[in-house]
Design an enzyme around this catalytic site. Structure first.
Site, PDB file in Angstrom:
ATOM      1  CB  CYS A 243      18.858  23.944  59.044  1.00 63.56           C
ATOM      2  SG  CYS A 243      20.051  22.622  59.150  1.00 63.56           S
TER       3      CYS A 243
ATOM      4  CG  HIS B 202      15.207  22.298  60.495  1.00 64.74           C
ATOM      5  ND1 HIS B 202      15.326  21.560  59.332  1.00 64.74           N
ATOM      6  CD2 HIS B 202      16.403  22.174  61.147  1.00 64.74           C
ATOM      7  CE1 HIS B 202      16.538  21.033  59.281  1.00 64.74           C
ATOM      8  NE2 HIS B 202      17.202  21.384  60.376  1.00 64.74           N
TER       9      HIS B 202
ATOM     10  CG  ASN C 114      18.876  18.118  59.798  1.00 61.50           C
ATOM     11  OD1 ASN C 114      18.498  18.810  58.852  1.00 61.50           O
ATOM     12  ND2 ASN C 114      19.556  18.619  60.817  1.00 61.50           N
TER      13      ASN C 114
HETATM   14  N1  ACO Z   1      25.219   6.250  68.161  1.00 61.88           N
HETATM   15  C1  ACO Z   1      25.440   5.892  69.435  1.00 61.88           C
HETATM   16  N2  ACO Z   1      25.870   6.742  70.373  1.00 61.88           N
HETATM   17  C2  ACO Z   1      26.081   8.021  70.008  1.00 61.88           C
HETATM   18  C3  ACO Z   1      25.877   8.466  68.685  1.00 61.88           C
HETATM   19  C4  ACO Z   1      25.425   7.526  67.736  1.00 61.88           C
HETATM   20  N3  ACO Z   1      25.185   7.842  66.463  1.00 61.88           N
HETATM   21  N4  ACO Z   1      26.165   9.774  68.611  1.00 61.88           N
HETATM   22  C5  ACO Z   1      26.530  10.164  69.847  1.00 61.88           C
HETATM   23  N5  ACO Z   1      26.496   9.101  70.686  1.00 61.88           N
HETATM   24  C6  ACO Z   1      26.827   9.062  72.103  1.00 61.88           C
HETATM   25  C7  ACO Z   1      27.811  10.149  72.475  1.00 61.88           C
HETATM   26  O1  ACO Z   1      29.133   9.733  72.211  1.00 61.88           O
HETATM   27  C8  ACO Z   1      27.548  10.258  73.968  1.00 61.88           C
HETATM   28  O2  ACO Z   1      28.210   9.210  74.615  1.00 61.88           O
HETATM   29  P1  ACO Z   1      28.930   9.448  76.049  1.00 61.88           P
HETATM   30  O3  ACO Z   1      27.829   9.865  76.963  1.00 61.88           O
HETATM   31  O4  ACO Z   1      29.518   8.114  76.324  1.00 61.88           O
HETATM   32  O5  ACO Z   1      29.921  10.542  75.771  1.00 61.88           O
HETATM   33  C9  ACO Z   1      26.036  10.026  74.073  1.00 61.88           C
HETATM   34  O6  ACO Z   1      25.664   9.327  72.865  1.00 61.88           O
HETATM   35  C10 ACO Z   1      25.216  11.271  74.222  1.00 61.88           C
HETATM   36  O7  ACO Z   1      25.671  12.222  73.252  1.00 61.88           O
HETATM   37  P2  ACO Z   1      24.997  13.643  73.118  1.00 61.88           P
HETATM   38  O8  ACO Z   1      25.644  14.408  72.015  1.00 61.88           O
HETATM   39  O9  ACO Z   1      24.907  14.296  74.457  1.00 61.88           O
HETATM   40  O10 ACO Z   1      23.525  13.186  72.657  1.00 61.88           O
HETATM   41  P3  ACO Z   1      22.221  14.062  72.542  1.00 61.88           P
HETATM   42  O11 ACO Z   1      21.161  13.472  73.347  1.00 61.88           O
HETATM   43  O12 ACO Z   1      22.494  15.524  72.676  1.00 61.88           O
HETATM   44  O13 ACO Z   1      21.807  13.796  71.018  1.00 61.88           O
HETATM   45  C11 ACO Z   1      21.922  14.902  68.881  1.00 61.88           C
HETATM   46  C12 ACO Z   1      22.692  14.167  69.989  1.00 61.88           C
HETATM   47  C13 ACO Z   1      20.921  13.947  68.275  1.00 61.88           C
HETATM   48  C14 ACO Z   1      22.904  15.387  67.842  1.00 61.88           C
HETATM   49  C15 ACO Z   1      21.169  16.120  69.487  1.00 61.88           C
HETATM   50  O14 ACO Z   1      22.033  16.837  70.322  1.00 61.88           O
HETATM   51  C16 ACO Z   1      20.620  17.063  68.458  1.00 61.88           C
HETATM   52  O15 ACO Z   1      19.685  16.754  67.743  1.00 61.88           O
HETATM   53  N6  ACO Z   1      21.114  18.307  68.403  1.00 61.88           N
HETATM   54  C17 ACO Z   1      20.585  19.376  67.577  1.00 61.88           C
HETATM   55  C18 ACO Z   1      20.790  19.152  66.106  1.00 61.88           C
HETATM   56  C19 ACO Z   1      20.237  20.354  65.344  1.00 61.88           C
HETATM   57  O16 ACO Z   1      19.182  20.882  65.638  1.00 61.88           O
HETATM   58  N7  ACO Z   1      20.970  20.875  64.412  1.00 61.88           N
HETATM   59  C20 ACO Z   1      20.549  22.136  63.788  1.00 61.88           C
HETATM   60  C21 ACO Z   1      20.316  22.025  62.426  1.00 61.88           C
HETATM   61  S1  ACO Z   1      21.553  21.108  61.575  1.00 61.88           S
HETATM   62  C22 ACO Z   1      22.234  22.138  60.372  1.00 61.88           C
HETATM   63  O17 ACO Z   1      22.133  23.342  60.439  1.00 61.88           O
HETATM   64  C23 ACO Z   1      23.002  21.482  59.275  1.00 61.88           C
END
Ligand code: ACO
Length: 327
Positions: A113, A254, A284
Site C-alpha cells: 500500500c 492511505h 482500500n
Molecule cells: N463482517 C462481519 N464480521 C466480521 C468481518 C466482516 N466482514 N470481518 C471480521 N469480522 C468479525 C471477526 O470475526 C471478529 O469476530 P469475533 O469477535 O467473534 O472473533 C470481529 O468481527 C472483530 O474482528 P477484528 O479483526 O478484531 O475487527 P477490527 O475492529 O480489528 O476490524 C479491520 C478489522 C477492519 C480489518 C481492521 O483491523 C483494519 O482496518 N486493520 C488495518 C488494515 C490496514 O491498514 N491494512 C494496511 C494496508 S492493506 C495492504 O497493505 C494491502
C-alpha cells in the site's frame, strides 16, 4: 533549486460497482459491520479485460492530457503495485507499450500500500537529476485478483483502481515536492503478506486450492502499527520542513480504514476537515488510494497553488512513508 512539480494527475476505476449489500450474499457480513468498522460503502471490481496496466494507462492518459504532454515526451514510468498483470514483464513496460511512450523506460516498485509513495520518491530523485524529465508515477492495483473471496476478514476491504501523477522539473524553489520519507520493517512481514506464488512457496494445485496466492492479514495488529507508523512519519515530514499541523492544507492518508485515518489525524492534531477521505466509494485500493485521492482533490478544485499537501502511506512489508508537497 531544482524541484519536481506535479503537472498532471489522473485516475481510473473499473466499470463494476460492488456494494456492501452485494457482499452479504458472498460471505457472512453486513453493510452495518463494514460501514462502522471501516467506513467503506462500495468498491470497484475489475471484470474481463480490465487489468492493472489497462486502468493505469487510462489514468496516465488523463494526467498527460491535463498537462498537455504527449506520450512520446515521457522519459520514465515507475509503478507501485502488488497486483501486476504478470510477474514479468513489469507493469511500467506494459503501460509504456499501451501509451506508445517510445522514449520512456518503465519499472515497478514493490511496497504494497506504500507503493505509490515509494514510486513518487523514486520519480522525484530522477527529475531532480535531470530537471527536463517528464515522469509518470503510478499506483495501480487489481487487488480483487489476490483477494480471498471466502475470507470475510479481508474481502470486504479491498477495491481496484489506478492513480497517476505526471512530474516535471521546476526552478521555482517554493513549489513542488519538498521532501520524501520512506521506511520499512521486514521483521513484521507475517502480519500482512501473500504466502504463495514466490520462490518460497511456488504456484501449485495445492496452493491454488488453499487460495494461498491471496492477501492474509492480522487486521487488528496491522491497525495498531498503521496508526503509529503513519503518525510518526507524517510528524517527521513536518519537522524536516519546519511545519506545524496547522500549516497542512490537505492531509491525504492511505485509505485503509476510516478509524485509522481519524486516529492518525487526532494524534497529529490535523482537523478532520483537512483530511481527504474517499474510502466510502473505493475501499482500500492499496497503492492506488493516494493518487486517486490526489486526482479527485485536484480536479474538484480543492487544491490551490501554494497549498501544503501531506501524503502518508502504510502497507505490507511493513512499509510506510510520507511526502510533503507545496502545490
Ligand atoms: N463482517 C462481519 N464480521 C466480521 C468481518 C466482516 N466482514 N470481518 C471480521 N469480522 C468479525 C471477526 O470475526 C471478529 O469476530 P469475533 O469477535 O467473534 O472473533 C470481529 O468481527 C472483530 O474482528 P477484528 O479483526 O478484531 O475487527 P477490527 O475492529 O480489528 O476490524 C479491520 C478489522 C477492519 C480489518 C481492521 O483491523 C483494519 O482496518 N486493520 C488495518 C488494515 C490496514 O491498514 N491494512 C494496511 C494496508 S492493506 C495492504 O497493505 C494491502
Amino acid at each position: 533549486m531544482n524541484r519536481s512539480v506535479i503537472i498532471g494527475t489522473g485516475s481510473a476505476v473499473p466499470k463494476k460497482v460492488v456494494t456492501n449489500e452485494d457482499l452479504e450474499s458472498i460471505v457472512d457480513t453486513s453493510d452495518e459491520w463494514i460501514r462502522t468498522r471501516t467506513g467503506i460503502k462500495q468498491r470497484y471490481i475489475a471484470e474481463d479485460g480490465e487489468t492493472t496496466s489497462s486502468l493505469a494507462t487510462v489514468a496516465s492518459l488523463r494526467a498527460l492530457e491535463m498537462a498537455g504532454v504527449s506520450p512520446e515526451e515521457v522519459d520514465m514510468i515507475v509503478v507501485g503495485t502488488t497486483s501486476p498483470d504478470m510477474i514479468m514483464p513489469n507493469t511500467g513496460a506494459l503501460i509504456q507499450k499501451h501509451l506508445g511512450a517510445t522514449k520512456a523506460f518503465g519499472f515497478d516498485v514493490y511496497a504494497a500500500c506504500s507503493g505509490f509513495v515509494y514510486a513518487l520518491a523514486v520519480a522525484d530523485k530522477f527529475v531532480k537529476e535531470k530537471p527536463g524529465s517528464k515522469i509518470l508515477a503510478v499506483g495501480a492495483e487489481i487487488l480483487s485478483s489476490i483477494t480471498d473471496w471466502q475470507d470475510r476478514n479481508t474481502c470486504v476491504l479491498f477495491g481496484d483502481a489506478a492513480g497517476v501523477v505526471l512530474l516535471g522539473g521546476s526552478q521555482e524553489s517554493d513549489r513542488g515536492i519538498l521532501s520524501t520519507h520512506l521506511r520499512s520493517d521486514g521483521r513484521l512481514w507475517e502480519l500482512l503478506h501473500i504466502p504463495g506464488g514466490g520462490c518460497v512457496y511456488p504456484p501449485s494445485a495445492e496452493m491454488a486450492e488453499k487460495r494461498d496466492y491471496c492477501i492474509r492479514m492480522q487486521g487488528n495488529e496491522v491497525f495498531k502499527h498503521a496508526v503509529r507508523s503513519l503518525a510518526g512519519v507524517a510528524r517527521e515530514a513536518m519537522e524536516e520542513n519546519q511545519l506545524k499541523p496547522d500549516d497542512i492544507d490537505l492531509f491525504i492518508p492511505h485509505q485503509a480504514n476510516m478509524r485509522i485515518m481519524k486516529k492518525v489525524a487526532e494524534s497529529l492534531e490535523i482537523p478532520i476537515d483537512r483530511v481527504y477521505v474517499n474510502i466510502d466509494r473505493y475501499g482500500n485500493t492499496s497503492s492506488a488510494s493516494i493518487p486517486v485521492a490526489l486526482d479527485e482533490a485536484n480536479r474538484s478544485g480543492r487544491l490551490k497553488r501554494g497549498d501544503l499537501v501531506l501524503l502518508d502511506a502504510f502497507g505490507g512489508g511493513f512499509t510506510w512513508g510520507a511526502v510533503m508537497i507545496r502545490w
